[in-house]
Design a protein around this motif. Structure first.
Motif, PDB file in Angstrom:
ATOM      1  N   PHE A   7       0.532  -1.522  -0.041  1.00  0.00           N
ATOM      2  CA  PHE A   7      -0.324  -0.006  -0.139  1.00  0.00           C
ATOM      3  C   PHE A   7       0.921   1.008   0.118  1.00  0.00           C
ATOM      4  O   PHE A   7       1.347   1.371   0.856  1.00  0.00           O
ATOM      5  N   ASN A   8       0.904   1.841  -1.317  1.00  0.00           N
ATOM      6  CA  ASN A   8       0.892   3.389  -1.061  1.00  0.00           C
ATOM      7  C   ASN A   8       0.288   4.249  -1.186  1.00  0.00           C
ATOM      8  O   ASN A   8      -0.614   4.228  -2.602  1.00  0.00           O
ATOM      9  N   ARG A   9      -0.397   4.986  -0.541  1.00  0.00           N
ATOM     10  CA  ARG A   9      -1.629   5.839  -0.989  1.00  0.00           C
ATOM     11  C   ARG A   9      -1.577   6.581  -1.977  1.00  0.00           C
ATOM     12  O   ARG A   9      -2.522   6.629  -2.621  1.00  0.00           O
ATOM     13  N   ALA A  10      -0.548   7.312  -2.238  1.00  0.00           N
ATOM     14  CA  ALA A  10      -0.066   8.380  -3.537  1.00  0.00           C
ATOM     15  C   ALA A  10      -1.249   7.642  -4.405  1.00  0.00           C
ATOM     16  O   ALA A  10      -1.149   7.961  -5.868  1.00  0.00           O
ATOM     17  N   ARG A  11       0.141   6.202  -5.039  1.00  0.00           N
ATOM     18  CA  ARG A  11       0.253   5.680  -6.000  1.00  0.00           C
ATOM     19  C   ARG A  11      -0.894   4.438  -6.051  1.00  0.00           C
ATOM     20  O   ARG A  11      -1.422   4.693  -7.284  1.00  0.00           O
ATOM     21  N   TRP A  12      -2.084   4.514  -4.951  1.00  0.00           N
ATOM     22  CA  TRP A  12      -2.687   3.447  -4.800  1.00  0.00           C
ATOM     23  C   TRP A  12      -4.282   4.856  -5.886  1.00  0.00           C
ATOM     24  O   TRP A  12      -5.080   4.333  -6.542  1.00  0.00           O
ATOM     25  N   LYS A  13      -4.069   6.126  -5.452  1.00  0.00           N
ATOM     26  CA  LYS A  13      -5.089   6.846  -5.491  1.00  0.00           C
ATOM     27  C   LYS A  13      -4.830   6.744  -6.544  1.00  0.00           C
ATOM     28  O   LYS A  13      -5.758   7.584  -7.597  1.00  0.00           O
ATOM     29  N   ALA A  14      -3.910   7.728  -6.925  1.00  0.00           N
ATOM     30  CA  ALA A  14      -3.605   7.907  -8.518  1.00  0.00           C
ATOM     31  C   ALA A  14      -4.180   6.850  -9.863  1.00  0.00           C
ATOM     32  O   ALA A  14      -4.738   6.986 -10.437  1.00  0.00           O
ATOM     33  N   GLY A  15      -3.653   5.616  -8.978  1.00  0.00           N
ATOM     34  CA  GLY A  15      -4.149   4.390 -10.363  1.00  0.00           C
ATOM     35  C   GLY A  15      -5.608   4.947 -10.354  1.00  0.00           C
ATOM     36  O   GLY A  15      -6.118   3.914 -11.516  1.00  0.00           O
ATOM     37  N   TRP A  16      -6.273   4.920  -8.607  1.00  0.00           N
ATOM     38  CA  TRP A  16      -8.160   4.526  -9.354  1.00  0.00           C
ATOM     39  C   TRP A  16      -8.439   5.548  -9.759  1.00  0.00           C
ATOM     40  O   TRP A  16      -9.530   6.050 -10.263  1.00  0.00           O
ATOM     41  N   GLU A  17      -7.917   6.934 -10.041  1.00  0.00           N
ATOM     42  CA  GLU A  17      -8.359   8.598 -10.479  1.00  0.00           C
ATOM     43  C   GLU A  17      -8.246   7.686 -11.684  1.00  0.00           C
ATOM     44  O   GLU A  17      -9.002   8.466 -12.189  1.00  0.00           O
ATOM     45  N   SER A  18      -7.381   7.484 -12.124  1.00  0.00           N
ATOM     46  CA  SER A  18      -6.950   7.431 -13.633  1.00  0.00           C
ATOM     47  C   SER A  18      -8.281   6.575 -13.758  1.00  0.00           C
ATOM     48  O   SER A  18      -8.255   6.655 -15.208  1.00  0.00           O
ATOM     49  N   LEU A  19      -8.740   4.815 -13.337  1.00  0.00           N
ATOM     50  CA  LEU A  19     -10.125   3.998 -14.095  1.00  0.00           C
ATOM     51  C   LEU A  19     -11.136   5.407 -13.845  1.00  0.00           C
ATOM     52  O   LEU A  19     -11.692   4.690 -14.590  1.00  0.00           O
ATOM     53  N   PHE A  20     -11.210   6.162 -13.194  1.00  0.00           N
ATOM     54  CA  PHE A  20     -11.788   7.064 -12.918  1.00  0.00           C
ATOM     55  C   PHE A  20     -12.389   8.037 -14.035  1.00  0.00           C
ATOM     56  O   PHE A  20     -13.555   8.112 -14.668  1.00  0.00           O
ATOM     57  N   ALA A  21     -11.222   7.916 -14.381  1.00  0.00           N
ATOM     58  CA  ALA A  21     -11.068   9.529 -15.448  1.00  0.00           C
ATOM     59  C   ALA A  21     -11.226   8.758 -17.224  1.00  0.00           C
ATOM     60  O   ALA A  21     -11.693   9.171 -17.294  1.00  0.00           O
ATOM     61  N   GLU A  22     -10.881   6.663 -16.459  1.00  0.00           N
ATOM     62  CA  GLU A  22     -11.160   6.788 -18.158  1.00  0.00           C
ATOM     63  C   GLU A  22     -12.158   5.712 -18.693  1.00  0.00           C
ATOM     64  O   GLU A  22     -12.576   5.475 -19.838  1.00  0.00           O
ATOM     65  N   TYR A  23     -12.836   5.217 -17.341  1.00  0.00           N
ATOM     66  CA  TYR A  23     -14.267   4.132 -17.510  1.00  0.00           C
ATOM     67  C   TYR A  23     -15.454   4.689 -16.875  1.00  0.00           C
ATOM     68  O   TYR A  23     -14.762   5.754 -15.509  1.00  0.00           O
ATOM     69  N   GLU A  24     -16.594   4.757 -17.389  1.00  0.00           N
ATOM     70  CA  GLU A  24     -17.822   5.352 -16.176  1.00  0.00           C
ATOM     71  C   GLU A  24     -18.047   3.696 -15.317  1.00  0.00           C
ATOM     72  O   GLU A  24     -17.902   2.371 -16.037  1.00  0.00           O
ATOM     73  N   LEU A  25     -18.206   4.096 -14.454  1.00  0.00           N
ATOM     74  CA  LEU A  25     -19.028   2.698 -13.851  1.00  0.00           C
ATOM     75  C   LEU A  25     -20.167   2.780 -14.415  1.00  0.00           C
ATOM     76  O   LEU A  25     -21.263   2.852 -14.197  1.00  0.00           O
ATOM     77  N   VAL A  26     -20.891   1.384 -14.667  1.00  0.00           N
ATOM     78  CA  VAL A  26     -22.144   0.759 -15.358  1.00  0.00           C
ATOM     79  C   VAL A  26     -23.452   0.474 -14.059  1.00  0.00           C
ATOM     80  O   VAL A  26     -23.961   0.757 -13.827  1.00  0.00           O
ATOM     81  N   HIS A  27     -22.333  -0.682 -13.182  1.00  0.00           N
ATOM     82  CA  HIS A  27     -22.729  -0.945 -12.199  1.00  0.00           C
ATOM     83  C   HIS A  27     -22.019  -1.712 -11.307  1.00  0.00           C
ATOM     84  O   HIS A  27     -20.207  -1.687 -10.988  1.00  0.00           O
ATOM     85  N   ASN A  28     -22.103  -1.468 -10.012  1.00  0.00           N
ATOM     86  CA  ASN A  28     -21.530  -1.182  -9.032  1.00  0.00           C
ATOM     87  C   ASN A  28     -22.677  -2.290  -8.146  1.00  0.00           C
ATOM     88  O   ASN A  28     -23.007  -1.910  -6.998  1.00  0.00           O
ATOM     89  N   GLU A  29     -22.521  -4.018  -8.014  1.00  0.00           N
ATOM     90  CA  GLU A  29     -23.284  -4.686  -6.833  1.00  0.00           C
ATOM     91  C   GLU A  29     -22.349  -5.726  -6.437  1.00  0.00           C
ATOM     92  O   GLU A  29     -21.725  -6.950  -6.623  1.00  0.00           O
ATOM     93  N   ARG A  30     -22.855  -5.261  -4.821  1.00  0.00           N
ATOM     94  CA  ARG A  30     -21.842  -6.078  -4.106  1.00  0.00           C
ATOM     95  C   ARG A  30     -23.070  -6.631  -2.480  1.00  0.00           C
ATOM     96  O   ARG A  30     -23.236  -6.269  -2.624  1.00  0.00           O
TER      97      ARG A  30
END
Length: 147
Positions: free
Chosen positions: A61-84
């Motif tokens: 875990f590296n807060r800055a690296r992991w956060k940046a990775g997820w921000e990149s995912l969110f910038a490139e992809y739309e969330l269609v559904h998230n069922e848990r």
């Protein structure tokens, strides 16, 4: 010492906080859940039950690296559904460790190419209590199991 039901409610709330963070595309809230010693191996697909083939895409875990990775995912992809759906919560007798079994069906669609990324399977999310706070410390990647 809190009752087991109280601890179970705390773990369920952590799972729900994670789900909500994904729903809101909130990378800050996601990284707030993790213990600094978290490592997160991932199977290459949901049928890869043998960890011999697993990978470590994020490292420790590296807060800055992991956060940046997820921000990149969110910038490139739309969330269609998230069922848990939380299937089971197990708490250690000392009430300082727990895991939650969660079925995940999350679908992402690339904003430009429309390519889909489907996260589907069952995970075991593992938590540790440090002082008075619960942290996510490990998770198995999403695996498919025979029903």
């Amino acid at each position: 010492m809190p009752q087991f039901q109280q601890v179970e409610d705390e773990i369920r709330a952590l799972v729900d906080r994670e789900t909500s963070a994904w729903d809101r595309l909130d990378a800050d809230s996601l990284v707030d859940l993790f213990h600094p010693d978290t490592v997160w191996p991932w199977p290459p697909n949901s049928a890869a039950h043998d960890p011999e083939s697993w990978v470590m895409p994020l490292g420790r875990f590296n807060r800055a690296r992991w956060k940046a990775g997820w921000e990149s995912l969110f910038a490139e992809y739309e969330l269609v559904h998230n069922e848990r759906r939380t299937i089971r919560i197990q708490i250690s007798k000392e009430q300082d460790g727990a895991f939650a079994v969660v079925d995940v069906d999350t679908l992402w669609r690339h904003k430009k190419t429309r390519e889909e990324q489907h996260w589907v399977g069952r995970s075991c999310k593992i938590y540790t209590k440090v002082n008075d706070r619960w942290f996510f410390i490990h998770q198995t990647g999403l695996l498919a199991y025979a029903q």
